[in-house]
Design a protein around this motif. Structure first.
Motif, mmCIF file in Angstrom:
data_model
loop_
_atom_site.group_PDB
_atom_site.id
_atom_site.type_symbol
_atom_site.label_atom_id
_atom_site.label_comp_id
_atom_site.label_asym_id
_atom_site.label_seq_id
_atom_site.Cartn_x
_atom_site.Cartn_y
_atom_site.Cartn_z
ATOM 1 N N ILE A 1 -39.233 39.591 9.311
ATOM 2 C CA ILE A 1 -39.307 40.627 10.339
ATOM 3 C C ILE A 1 -40.499 40.387 11.260
ATOM 4 C CG2 ILE A 1 -39.721 43.100 10.697
ATOM 5 C CD1 ILE A 1 -37.893 43.603 8.324
ATOM 6 N N PHE A 2 -41.605 39.925 10.714
ATOM 7 C CA PHE A 2 -42.767 39.599 11.544
ATOM 8 C C PHE A 2 -42.414 38.513 12.556
ATOM 9 C CE2 PHE A 2 -46.526 36.802 12.117
ATOM 10 C CZ PHE A 2 -47.265 37.655 12.908
ATOM 11 N N ILE A 3 -41.731 37.477 12.099
ATOM 12 C CA ILE A 3 -41.336 36.398 13.012
ATOM 13 C C ILE A 3 -40.408 36.954 14.096
ATOM 14 C CG2 ILE A 3 -40.116 34.194 13.189
ATOM 15 C CD1 ILE A 3 -42.882 34.020 11.827
ATOM 16 N N LEU A 4 -39.454 37.791 13.719
ATOM 17 C CA LEU A 4 -38.560 38.402 14.707
ATOM 18 C C LEU A 4 -39.322 39.299 15.676
ATOM 19 C CD1 LEU A 4 -35.481 39.348 12.505
ATOM 20 C CD2 LEU A 4 -35.612 37.551 14.241
ATOM 21 N N GLN A 5 -40.266 40.065 15.156
ATOM 22 C CA GLN A 5 -41.029 40.950 16.024
ATOM 23 C C GLN A 5 -41.939 40.186 16.983
ATOM 24 O OE1 GLN A 5 -42.869 43.718 13.218
ATOM 25 N NE2 GLN A 5 -41.471 45.321 13.934
ATOM 26 N N LEU A 6 -42.343 38.997 16.617
ATOM 27 C CA LEU A 6 -43.147 38.188 17.539
ATOM 28 C C LEU A 6 -42.398 37.944 18.844
ATOM 29 C CD1 LEU A 6 -44.842 35.411 15.373
ATOM 30 C CD2 LEU A 6 -45.959 37.200 16.694
ATOM 31 N N PHE A 7 -41.086 37.825 18.748
ATOM 32 C CA PHE A 7 -40.285 37.526 19.935
ATOM 33 C C PHE A 7 -39.652 38.768 20.550
ATOM 34 C CE2 PHE A 7 -40.234 33.663 17.320
ATOM 35 C CZ PHE A 7 -40.839 32.794 18.223
ATOM 36 N N ARG A 8 -39.548 39.858 19.805
ATOM 37 C CA ARG A 8 -38.816 41.027 20.287
ATOM 38 C C ARG A 8 -39.700 42.190 20.732
ATOM 39 N NH1 ARG A 8 -33.941 40.219 21.717
ATOM 40 N NH2 ARG A 8 -33.332 42.300 21.116
ATOM 41 N N ALA B 1 -51.960 31.945 13.329
ATOM 42 C CA ALA B 1 -51.827 30.950 12.258
ATOM 43 C C ALA B 1 -52.435 31.483 10.958
ATOM 44 C CB ALA B 1 -52.495 29.647 12.661
ATOM 45 N N PHE B 2 -53.590 32.147 11.068
ATOM 46 C CA PHE B 2 -54.232 32.714 9.878
ATOM 47 C C PHE B 2 -53.334 33.759 9.230
ATOM 48 C CE2 PHE B 2 -56.724 36.208 8.059
ATOM 49 C CZ PHE B 2 -57.301 35.533 6.989
ATOM 50 N N ILE B 3 -52.742 34.638 10.036
ATOM 51 C CA ILE B 3 -51.880 35.696 9.503
ATOM 52 C C ILE B 3 -50.652 35.095 8.823
ATOM 53 C CG2 ILE B 3 -50.349 37.589 10.201
ATOM 54 C CD1 ILE B 3 -52.526 38.320 12.267
ATOM 55 N N ILE B 4 -50.062 34.081 9.437
ATOM 56 C CA ILE B 4 -48.883 33.438 8.850
ATOM 57 C C ILE B 4 -49.239 32.752 7.533
ATOM 58 C CG2 ILE B 4 -47.239 31.542 9.177
ATOM 59 C CD1 ILE B 4 -47.097 32.417 12.146
ATOM 60 N N VAL B 5 -50.350 32.026 7.503
ATOM 61 C CA VAL B 5 -50.774 31.344 6.278
ATOM 62 C C VAL B 5 -51.118 32.367 5.194
ATOM 63 C CG1 VAL B 5 -52.628 29.933 5.280
ATOM 64 C CG2 VAL B 5 -51.523 29.229 7.404
ATOM 65 N N PHE B 6 -51.756 33.454 5.581
ATOM 66 C CA PHE B 6 -52.116 34.504 4.626
ATOM 67 C C PHE B 6 -50.862 35.125 4.014
ATOM 68 C CE2 PHE B 6 -53.941 38.611 3.301
ATOM 69 C CZ PHE B 6 -55.099 38.169 2.691
ATOM 70 N N HIS B 7 -49.861 35.362 4.852
ATOM 71 C CA HIS B 7 -48.617 35.959 4.363
ATOM 72 C C HIS B 7 -47.863 34.987 3.451
ATOM 73 C CE1 HIS B 7 -45.489 39.165 5.109
ATOM 74 N NE2 HIS B 7 -44.901 38.331 4.280
#
Length: 167
Positions: free
Chosen positions: A81-88, A6-12
């Motif tokens: 890409i980060f969101i995609l890589q979370l699942f891939r 959550a911190f990484i997503i909010v930071f981005h």
């Protein structure tokens, strides 16, 4: 782990928001009755002049515009890409592609802010018809946000490089 994610997503998202504000808002050079950025120069909040091909050293302004836009686009692409890589990604792998794109975004915003920092005085002197009333100003909050966005994108790029996918 969810708190870190959550911190990484909010930071981005914060980095992207800073880039959008720095790119769009009209406050790179400000004073009492004027404000200017890489898109237009406004005096008395009503008399605005667009920066176009008639502008001396227009290529310099275009370089700042292009690198700020590219930085914002790259930051958004890195997030997707980060969101995609979370699942891939497989467990234990690093987010290298996201990191590379985010660091490219960092490089672009640094180039844009550096060009503006270096060339601002020459731009104002060479376009005295626009800047005659606004020579005595200071860097505005959009310019400062561009440098803050540089730091944020750099830190998040390093975070993605270090981060490994876990369950």
């Amino acid at each position: 782990m969810l708190v870190l994610l959550a911190f990484i997503i909010v930071f981005h998202i914060t980095s992207a928001a800073l880039l959008f504000i720095a790119t769009i808002d009209n406050a790179w050079w400000v004073g009492e009755d004027f404000f200017a950025d890489v898109w237009r120069v406004c005096v008395n909040n009503t008399n605005c002049t667009e920066i176009d091909a008639d502008y001396n050293d227009y290529s310099t302004v275009q370089a700042v515009q292009a690198t700020m836009i590219l930085s914002t686009i790259l930051c958004c692409i890195a997030f997707l890409i980060f969101i995609l890589q979370l699942f891939r990604l497989k467990q234990g792998e690093r987010f290298v592609l996201t990191s590379i794109i985010q660091l490219l975004s960092c490089l672009c915003v640094m180039v844009a802010a550096s060009i503006y920092t270096d060339r601002r005085e020459d731009l104002h002197k060479n376009n005295a018809q626009l800047y005659s009333l606004i020579m005595d100003g200071r860097y505005g909050y959009s310019f400062i946000l561009a440098w803050v966005a540089f730091a944020f994108t750099f830190i998040s790029g390093l975070m993605y490089l270090i981060l490994r996918k876990r369950k």
